[in-house]
Design a protein around this motif. Sequence first.
Motif, PDB file in Angstrom:
ATOM      1  N   MET A   1       1.179  -1.168   0.011  1.00 19.74           N
ATOM      2  CA  MET A   1       0.065   0.028   0.311  1.00 19.74           C
ATOM      3  C   MET A   1       1.231   1.637   0.114  1.00 19.74           C
ATOM      4  N   ARG A   2       2.204   1.375   0.587  1.00 23.04           N
ATOM      5  CA  ARG A   2       2.693   2.495   1.113  1.00 23.04           C
ATOM      6  C   ARG A   2       3.269   3.404  -0.328  1.00 23.04           C
ATOM      7  N   ARG A   3       3.672   2.331  -1.546  1.00 19.64           N
ATOM      8  CA  ARG A   3       3.932   2.653  -3.090  1.00 19.64           C
ATOM      9  C   ARG A   3       2.632   3.688  -3.948  1.00 19.64           C
ATOM     10  N   PHE A   4       1.110   3.218  -3.161  1.00 19.37           N
ATOM     11  CA  PHE A   4       0.622   4.542  -3.475  1.00 19.37           C
ATOM     12  C   PHE A   4       0.039   5.474  -2.974  1.00 19.37           C
ATOM     13  N   LEU A   5       0.778   5.817  -1.209  1.00 20.76           N
ATOM     14  CA  LEU A   5       0.461   6.778  -1.037  1.00 20.76           C
ATOM     15  C   LEU A   5       0.511   7.988  -1.392  1.00 20.76           C
ATOM     16  N   PRO A   6       1.947   8.733  -2.221  1.00 24.00           N
ATOM     17  CA  PRO A   6       1.536  10.120  -2.329  1.00 24.00           C
ATOM     18  C   PRO A   6       0.646  10.355  -3.906  1.00 24.00           C
ATOM     19  N   VAL A   7       0.443   9.441  -3.828  1.00 26.98           N
ATOM     20  CA  VAL A   7      -0.796  10.182  -5.232  1.00 26.98           C
ATOM     21  C   VAL A   7      -2.372   9.370  -4.176  1.00 26.98           C
ATOM     22  N   LEU A   8      -1.972   9.185  -3.432  1.00 24.52           N
ATOM     23  CA  LEU A   8      -3.855   8.860  -2.449  1.00 24.52           C
ATOM     24  C   LEU A   8      -4.393   9.898  -2.262  1.00 24.52           C
ATOM     25  N   LEU A   9      -5.851   9.508  -2.215  1.00 26.74           N
ATOM     26  CA  LEU A   9      -6.769  10.485  -2.251  1.00 26.74           C
ATOM     27  C   LEU A   9      -6.275  12.235  -2.045  1.00 26.74           C
ATOM     28  N   PRO A  10      -6.107  12.683  -3.394  1.00 26.53           N
ATOM     29  CA  PRO A  10      -5.711  14.047  -3.154  1.00 26.53           C
ATOM     30  C   PRO A  10      -7.671  14.410  -3.216  1.00 26.53           C
ATOM     31  N   LEU A  11      -7.491  15.481  -2.542  1.00 22.05           N
ATOM     32  CA  LEU A  11      -8.571  16.582  -2.041  1.00 22.05           C
ATOM     33  C   LEU A  11      -8.728  18.008  -1.988  1.00 22.05           C
ATOM     34  N   CYS A  12     -10.457  17.141  -2.740  1.00 23.66           N
ATOM     35  CA  CYS A  12     -11.307  18.445  -3.521  1.00 23.66           C
ATOM     36  C   CYS A  12     -12.145  18.865  -2.742  1.00 23.66           C
ATOM     37  N   GLY A 183     -11.185   0.357   7.921  1.00 21.23           N
ATOM     38  CA  GLY A 183     -11.033   2.315   7.310  1.00 21.23           C
ATOM     39  C   GLY A 183     -11.705   3.287   8.735  1.00 21.23           C
ATOM     40  N   ASN A 184     -12.788   2.497   9.102  1.00 22.98           N
ATOM     41  CA  ASN A 184     -13.728   3.368  10.144  1.00 22.98           C
ATOM     42  C   ASN A 184     -13.079   3.291  11.186  1.00 22.98           C
ATOM     43  N   THR A 185     -12.548   2.358  12.077  1.00 22.47           N
ATOM     44  CA  THR A 185     -11.689   2.402  12.802  1.00 22.47           C
ATOM     45  C   THR A 185     -10.844   3.554  12.807  1.00 22.47           C
ATOM     46  N   SER A 186     -10.026   2.858  11.554  1.00 20.18           N
ATOM     47  CA  SER A 186      -8.704   3.740  11.339  1.00 20.18           C
ATOM     48  C   SER A 186      -8.785   5.701  10.742  1.00 20.18           C
ATOM     49  N   LEU A 187      -9.371   4.982  10.301  1.00 19.16           N
ATOM     50  CA  LEU A 187     -10.011   7.088   9.864  1.00 19.16           C
ATOM     51  C   LEU A 187     -10.291   7.817  11.476  1.00 19.16           C
ATOM     52  N   ALA A 188     -11.209   6.707  11.463  1.00 24.00           N
ATOM     53  CA  ALA A 188     -11.891   8.512  13.226  1.00 24.00           C
ATOM     54  C   ALA A 188     -10.065   8.522  13.762  1.00 24.00           C
ATOM     55  N   ARG A 189     -10.046   7.644  14.112  1.00 21.48           N
ATOM     56  CA  ARG A 189      -8.590   7.602  15.207  1.00 21.48           C
ATOM     57  C   ARG A 189      -8.153   8.922  14.481  1.00 21.48           C
ATOM     58  N   ALA A 190      -7.560   8.563  13.297  1.00 22.20           N
ATOM     59  CA  ALA A 190      -6.964   9.898  12.892  1.00 22.20           C
ATOM     60  C   ALA A 190      -7.267  10.706  12.367  1.00 22.20           C
ATOM     61  N   PHE A 191      -8.688  11.342  12.255  1.00 27.53           N
ATOM     62  CA  PHE A 191      -9.257  11.801  12.325  1.00 27.53           C
ATOM     63  C   PHE A 191      -9.000  13.142  13.392  1.00 27.53           C
ATOM     64  N   TYR A 192      -9.986  12.232  14.405  1.00 29.51           N
ATOM     65  CA  TYR A 192      -9.982  12.709  15.598  1.00 29.51           C
ATOM     66  C   TYR A 192      -8.542  13.227  16.784  1.00 29.51           C
ATOM     67  N   SER A 260      -7.372  -3.810  -2.098  1.00 32.96           N
ATOM     68  CA  SER A 260      -6.324  -2.998  -1.168  1.00 32.96           C
ATOM     69  C   SER A 260      -6.629  -2.622  -0.041  1.00 32.96           C
ATOM     70  N   LEU A 261      -7.394  -2.270   0.472  1.00 31.84           N
ATOM     71  CA  LEU A 261      -8.457  -1.678   2.073  1.00 31.84           C
ATOM     72  C   LEU A 261      -9.362  -2.428   2.498  1.00 31.84           C
ATOM     73  N   ASP A 262      -9.075  -3.516   2.033  1.00 32.59           N
ATOM     74  CA  ASP A 262     -10.003  -4.301   2.779  1.00 32.59           C
ATOM     75  C   ASP A 262      -9.552  -4.987   4.112  1.00 32.59           C
ATOM     76  N   TRP A 265      -6.055   0.239   6.805  1.00 34.12           N
ATOM     77  CA  TRP A 265      -5.375   1.253   6.194  1.00 34.12           C
ATOM     78  C   TRP A 265      -3.995   1.561   6.677  1.00 34.12           C
ATOM     79  N   GLY A 266      -3.394   1.484   7.686  1.00 41.44           N
ATOM     80  CA  GLY A 266      -2.582   1.870   7.960  1.00 41.44           C
ATOM     81  C   GLY A 266      -1.722   3.815   7.616  1.00 41.44           C
ATOM     82  N   ASP A 267      -1.355   3.876   7.032  1.00 38.75           N
ATOM     83  CA  ASP A 267      -0.275   5.142   7.044  1.00 38.75           C
ATOM     84  C   ASP A 267      -1.694   6.118   5.686  1.00 38.75           C
ATOM     85  N   THR A 268      -2.617   5.164   5.402  1.00 34.51           N
ATOM     86  CA  THR A 268      -3.245   5.830   4.406  1.00 34.51           C
ATOM     87  C   THR A 268      -4.520   6.393   5.201  1.00 34.51           C
TER      88      THR A 268
END
Length: 310
Positions: A1-12, A183-192, A260-262, A265-268
């Motif tokens: 997954m790390r090789r996708f991090l530089p371009v993952l999820l650009p913000l709009c 993702g629900n848990t890891s995104l929430a923790r990181a956002f919080y 790949s995100l099943d 999510w890690g650093d993503t």
Amino acid sequence: MRRFLPVLLPLCLAGCFSMPRPFSDPGQQARQLATANLPPARLAVPTSSESLLSDDAAKLWAHDVAEAMVAQSVPAIAQPKKPGDWWLKLSASTRNGAVVPHYVIMTPEGKARAEGDGAPVDMAGWSAGDPLAIKGAAMQEAPELANLLTGIQADMMQQDPHSLMRRAAHIYFEGVKGAPGDGNTSLARAFYASLPDKTNSVQTNAKNADFTVQGIVKVTTAGTVDKTLMQHIEIVWHVITPDGKEAGAATQLHDVPAHSLDNAWGDTAILAAEEAAGAVRTIITNYSGREHTPLPASTQTVKPSDAKHA
């Protein structure tokens, strides 16, 4: 997954817009985000008896000014002022062979809060009540008058210890839904962890919250790239006001290899949450107007053309 991090999820920032102009958000929301003494939800624009126009043309001018202010997100109405109204006093005078419109923002107490001249208008067209000349004058000055109104509101917020200009915003975070894997848990923790700063605090209950943030994830099939099946990931961070209006939404989009995100999510999750937290802070700042420059109370005469620098 790390090789996708530089371009993952650009913000709009599709839903990140400036705060509504003064008078556009009354009631509970106005009291919570600004001050209990904010103007009402209407700016009256009475027909002027000092316009150098016929009665019908004077009514048209008031209508055009109100319409132009509405286009600036100020709910103005061409009607006589009523008790409690902030209102716009219109007049005109002749100067150097031209007609100069004059605008005064009046408080409900009848005091001039800010005033100034518009651009000179051809005397012949104005005197004849030319609809194009009248409409042109209204449209030209409306943005500057809206800037003055924003400055007035910012000044009132600055004086109120309960406004978001004087305290941190209380943000209720509802969490994240719809993500695969953890993702629900890891995104929430990181956002919080990423959201709080000196002007924003985060809480896990809705009591006395100024805003609620909801994270919604959608995953759809996105075809193949180099024979690799892809999935489309969309994360939308909704920022909601206490009365259920959407103050804005930050959207993150990207295509990733299918499944790949099943799992983890890690650093993503950290990358996405940090980016989203910055966007949410921007939405709250823009919506609340807490960084707008106050118009000093002593400023009684301001040229509309100079309003943006006041």
